[in-house]
Design a protein around this motif. Sequence first.
Motif, PDB file in Angstrom:
ATOM      1  N   HIS A 233       0.828  -1.215   0.000  1.00 21.95           N
ATOM      2  CA  HIS A 233       0.000   0.000   0.000  1.00 21.95           C
ATOM      3  C   HIS A 233       0.858   1.258   0.000  1.00 21.95           C
ATOM      4  O   HIS A 233       0.517   2.250  -0.651  1.00 21.95           O
ATOM      5  CB  HIS A 233      -0.925   0.020   1.234  1.00 21.95           C
ATOM      6  N   ALA A 234       1.974   1.226   0.741  1.00 25.92           N
ATOM      7  CA  ALA A 234       2.851   2.405   0.786  1.00 25.92           C
ATOM      8  C   ALA A 234       3.417   2.675  -0.617  1.00 25.92           C
ATOM      9  O   ALA A 234       3.438   3.819  -1.085  1.00 25.92           O
ATOM     10  CB  ALA A 234       3.976   2.185   1.800  1.00 25.92           C
ATOM     11  N   ILE A 235       3.833   1.615  -1.302  1.00 28.38           N
ATOM     12  CA  ILE A 235       4.374   1.777  -2.662  1.00 28.38           C
ATOM     13  C   ILE A 235       3.267   2.294  -3.604  1.00 28.38           C
ATOM     14  O   ILE A 235       3.483   3.214  -4.398  1.00 28.38           O
ATOM     15  CB  ILE A 235       4.955   0.432  -3.174  1.00 28.38           C
ATOM     16  N   GLU A 236       2.078   1.726  -3.459  1.00 26.90           N
ATOM     17  CA  GLU A 236       0.947   2.139  -4.301  1.00 26.90           C
ATOM     18  C   GLU A 236       0.666   3.636  -4.107  1.00 26.90           C
ATOM     19  O   GLU A 236       0.484   4.381  -5.072  1.00 26.90           O
ATOM     20  CB  GLU A 236      -0.285   1.298  -3.911  1.00 26.90           C
ATOM     21  N   SER A 237       0.650   4.079  -2.841  1.00 26.62           N
ATOM     22  CA  SER A 237       0.359   5.488  -2.546  1.00 26.62           C
ATOM     23  C   SER A 237       1.454   6.406  -3.073  1.00 26.62           C
ATOM     24  O   SER A 237       1.168   7.469  -3.628  1.00 26.62           O
ATOM     25  CB  SER A 237       0.265   5.721  -1.035  1.00 26.62           C
ATOM     26  N   LEU A 238       2.726   5.998  -2.902  1.00 24.52           N
ATOM     27  CA  LEU A 238       3.815   6.865  -3.364  1.00 24.52           C
ATOM     28  C   LEU A 238       3.819   6.979  -4.886  1.00 24.52           C
ATOM     29  O   LEU A 238       4.037   8.064  -5.428  1.00 24.52           O
ATOM     30  CB  LEU A 238       5.164   6.336  -2.870  1.00 24.52           C
ATOM     31  N   CYS A 239       3.574   5.877  -5.565  1.00 23.64           N
ATOM     32  CA  CYS A 239       3.514   5.932  -7.037  1.00 23.64           C
ATOM     33  C   CYS A 239       2.399   6.881  -7.457  1.00 23.64           C
ATOM     34  O   CYS A 239       2.578   7.693  -8.366  1.00 23.64           O
ATOM     35  CB  CYS A 239       3.267   4.535  -7.624  1.00 23.64           C
ATOM     36  N   LEU A 240       1.269   6.778  -6.779  1.00 21.57           N
ATOM     37  CA  LEU A 240       0.125   7.633  -7.119  1.00 21.57           C
ATOM     38  C   LEU A 240       0.465   9.103  -6.876  1.00 21.57           C
ATOM     39  O   LEU A 240       0.207   9.958  -7.729  1.00 21.57           O
ATOM     40  CB  LEU A 240      -1.091   7.216  -6.275  1.00 21.57           C
ATOM     41  N   SER A 241       1.080   9.377  -5.718  1.00 22.59           N
ATOM     42  CA  SER A 241       1.356  10.782  -5.387  1.00 22.59           C
ATOM     43  C   SER A 241       2.412  11.372  -6.328  1.00 22.59           C
ATOM     44  O   SER A 241       2.509  12.571  -6.481  1.00 22.59           O
ATOM     45  CB  SER A 241       1.769  10.928  -3.924  1.00 22.59           C
ATOM     46  N   GLN A 242       3.210  10.513  -6.970  1.00 18.90           N
ATOM     47  CA  GLN A 242       4.209  11.023  -7.926  1.00 18.90           C
ATOM     48  C   GLN A 242       3.647  11.070  -9.342  1.00 18.90           C
ATOM     49  O   GLN A 242       4.392  11.215 -10.317  1.00 18.90           O
ATOM     50  CB  GLN A 242       5.451  10.135  -7.893  1.00 18.90           C
ATOM     51  N   GLY A 243       2.351  10.888  -9.453  1.00 20.84           N
ATOM     52  CA  GLY A 243       1.713  10.984 -10.769  1.00 20.84           C
ATOM     53  C   GLY A 243       1.998   9.784 -11.650  1.00 20.84           C
ATOM     54  O   GLY A 243       1.904   9.855 -12.874  1.00 20.84           O
ATOM     55  N   ASN A 244       2.348   8.657 -11.023  1.00 23.59           N
ATOM     56  CA  ASN A 244       2.689   7.464 -11.792  1.00 23.59           C
ATOM     57  C   ASN A 244       1.919   6.268 -11.225  1.00 23.59           C
ATOM     58  O   ASN A 244       2.514   5.345 -10.688  1.00 23.59           O
ATOM     59  CB  ASN A 244       4.213   7.267 -11.682  1.00 23.59           C
ATOM     60  N   PHE A 299       7.981   5.233   5.570  1.00 21.44           N
ATOM     61  CA  PHE A 299       7.617   5.034   6.983  1.00 21.44           C
ATOM     62  C   PHE A 299       6.394   5.849   7.389  1.00 21.44           C
ATOM     63  O   PHE A 299       5.543   5.378   8.141  1.00 21.44           O
ATOM     64  CB  PHE A 299       8.803   5.324   7.916  1.00 21.44           C
ATOM     65  N   ALA A 300       6.314   7.070   6.861  1.00 17.69           N
ATOM     66  CA  ALA A 300       5.140   7.905   7.187  1.00 17.69           C
ATOM     67  C   ALA A 300       3.874   7.177   6.747  1.00 17.69           C
ATOM     68  O   ALA A 300       2.870   7.143   7.479  1.00 17.69           O
ATOM     69  CB  ALA A 300       5.251   9.260   6.506  1.00 17.69           C
ATOM     70  N   LEU A 301       3.938   6.558   5.578  1.00 15.32           N
ATOM     71  CA  LEU A 301       2.752   5.829   5.086  1.00 15.32           C
ATOM     72  C   LEU A 301       2.525   4.543   5.873  1.00 15.32           C
ATOM     73  O   LEU A 301       1.389   4.181   6.179  1.00 15.32           O
ATOM     74  CB  LEU A 301       2.922   5.515   3.599  1.00 15.32           C
ATOM     75  N   LEU A 302       3.609   3.853   6.205  1.00 15.90           N
ATOM     76  CA  LEU A 302       3.460   2.609   6.981  1.00 15.90           C
ATOM     77  C   LEU A 302       2.797   2.903   8.325  1.00 15.90           C
ATOM     78  O   LEU A 302       1.954   2.147   8.801  1.00 15.90           O
ATOM     79  CB  LEU A 302       4.821   1.943   7.219  1.00 15.90           C
ATOM     80  N   LEU A 303       3.184   4.037   8.912  1.00 17.20           N
ATOM     81  CA  LEU A 303       2.624   4.386  10.227  1.00 17.20           C
ATOM     82  C   LEU A 303       1.155   4.776  10.149  1.00 17.20           C
ATOM     83  O   LEU A 303       0.420   4.666  11.121  1.00 17.20           O
ATOM     84  CB  LEU A 303       3.424   5.545  10.839  1.00 17.20           C
ATOM     85  N   ASN A 304       0.738   5.198   8.960  1.00 15.11           N
ATOM     86  CA  ASN A 304      -0.641   5.639   8.769  1.00 15.11           C
ATOM     87  C   ASN A 304      -1.595   4.480   8.463  1.00 15.11           C
ATOM     88  O   ASN A 304      -2.798   4.648   8.356  1.00 15.11           O
ATOM     89  CB  ASN A 304      -0.648   6.624   7.597  1.00 15.11           C
ATOM     90  N   ASP A 305      -1.035   3.288   8.301  1.00 11.20           N
ATOM     91  CA  ASP A 305      -1.821   2.127   7.906  1.00 11.20           C
ATOM     92  C   ASP A 305      -2.959   1.866   8.898  1.00 11.20           C
ATOM     93  O   ASP A 305      -2.760   1.942  10.106  1.00 11.20           O
ATOM     94  CB  ASP A 305      -0.861   0.934   7.871  1.00 11.20           C
ATOM     95  N   LYS A 306      -4.149   1.551   8.337  1.00 10.78           N
ATOM     96  CA  LYS A 306      -5.316   1.330   9.207  1.00 10.78           C
ATOM     97  C   LYS A 306      -5.133   0.181  10.202  1.00 10.78           C
ATOM     98  O   LYS A 306      -5.792   0.110  11.216  1.00 10.78           O
ATOM     99  CB  LYS A 306      -6.567   1.037   8.351  1.00 10.78           C
ATOM    100  N   LYS A 307      -4.218  -0.739   9.893  1.00 11.34           N
ATOM    101  CA  LYS A 307      -4.044  -1.920  10.751  1.00 11.34           C
ATOM    102  C   LYS A 307      -3.290  -1.600  12.049  1.00 11.34           C
ATOM    103  O   LYS A 307      -3.248  -2.401  12.955  1.00 11.34           O
ATOM    104  CB  LYS A 307      -3.266  -3.006   9.996  1.00 11.34           C
ATOM    105  N   ASN A 308      -2.643  -0.423  12.076  1.00  8.14           N
ATOM    106  CA  ASN A 308      -1.801  -0.121  13.235  1.00  8.14           C
ATOM    107  C   ASN A 308      -2.613   0.329  14.436  1.00  8.14           C
ATOM    108  O   ASN A 308      -3.631   0.969  14.313  1.00  8.14           O
ATOM    109  CB  ASN A 308      -0.821   0.998  12.897  1.00  8.14           C
ATOM    110  N   VAL A 309      -2.077   0.019  15.594  1.00  6.83           N
ATOM    111  CA  VAL A 309      -2.654   0.503  16.842  1.00  6.83           C
ATOM    112  C   VAL A 309      -1.476   1.071  17.635  1.00  6.83           C
ATOM    113  O   VAL A 309      -0.361   0.521  17.576  1.00  6.83           O
ATOM    114  CB  VAL A 309      -3.291  -0.681  17.627  1.00  6.83           C
ATOM    115  N   ASP A 310      -1.663   2.162  18.359  1.00  9.02           N
ATOM    116  CA  ASP A 310      -0.612   2.763  19.195  1.00  9.02           C
ATOM    117  C   ASP A 310       0.679   3.071  18.421  1.00  9.02           C
ATOM    118  O   ASP A 310       1.778   2.810  18.905  1.00  9.02           O
ATOM    119  CB  ASP A 310      -0.220   1.825  20.367  1.00  9.02           C
TER     120      ASP A 310
END
Length: 344
Positions: A233-244, A299-310
Amino acid sequence: MITILNDNFSQLNEFLHEKSFSKIFILVDENTHEYCLPVLLGNMETDLGFEILEIEAGEEMKNIQTANQLWEILTEMQADRKALVINLGGGVITDMGGFVASTYKRGIQFINIPTTLLSMCDASIGGKTGIDLMHFKNMVGTFTFPEQIFIYPKFLETLPFKELRSGFAEMLKHGLIADQAHWENLVHINKLDTESVTPYIETSMNIKQNVVDQDFHEKNIRKTLNFGHTIGHAIESLCLSQGNPILHGEAVAAGMICEAHLSYLEGLLSGEDAKVIIESIQKYYPYLDISDFKDEDIFALLLNDKKNVDSKINFSLLSGIGTCIFDHQSSQKNIIESLNFYRN
Ligand code: NAD
Ligand code: ZN
């Protein structure tokens, strides 16, 4: 319940006859309108009136504006609580249609007829509906099961190859987390096409359904379905945010490579198994260039993942081919090493 449809769609027709719906609304996008709707209408036998609801194709449409338009159309067309929504399309349509139906008038009935490999094996099953919010995926949604899921593998004949390969990543994942024999069958496919994947769709569907049946609200074993998805998901989001933008399954394939290596680094998976897994995935998916992605952005995206707690990053990792553990917190050093492994 999941049903594989006969060529005359008899099981769908029986379902429509048995239930007393007031009206049918069929949600499609422009592609499933062109390629799949004629097949459905050619086989559907019902005295009920029906309306076609069409949206543009693409993830960008999976938002509150589209949901709002659909709620308004249902209202204008006087859809009552006995109306049925048929979602005919890929995961965007089944997520969107399920969300709209499950919220309109506090919930009307819907069925899914998935038309992509990804939606047949994954998105249409499991009762998660939803839409994206800002640039976050699936932020708003409901847990609502469709009345039925009808699978017609021949719909895949018109699906572009890249979309087929994207869905195939989820099938590989099903083998890796739950069924070694399924994995072996899949990696022995040399040429990916509708014909070669069709025999294995049912097993993938059943793996997903079985996991969901044990843990609908994702408190435990359902988390195993997230293998490859944390980094993916982090890779997917970064590719999207870079217009790719890349397809979900392409990101998941890269994510599974990183997370298989991470499973090894964390001492959960043997080096030998990790190597086989990584080489097998590479056989189908081209390398994604993530060399420009900064570790801190990932890491910023990994930390934002819905699966995380605390604010801890939770991974679902492999402890063998066909076995998966969840809620594993990996060291930051190993996460970076697994990304560098992929980069090199
Ligand atoms: P999609 O619905 O966008 O379909 C991909 C493309 O294929 C679209 O352009 C579509 O118009 C086209 N298409 C669909 N069927 C076709 C056919 N038979 N012939 C020709 N073209 C066809 O995408 P997808 O990959 O099916 O699904 C991705 C979505 O699913 C994402 O929004 C994702 O978040 C969601 N998803 C949901 C779950 C869940 O549990 N609810 C699980 C996984 C993914
Ligand atoms: Zn996925």
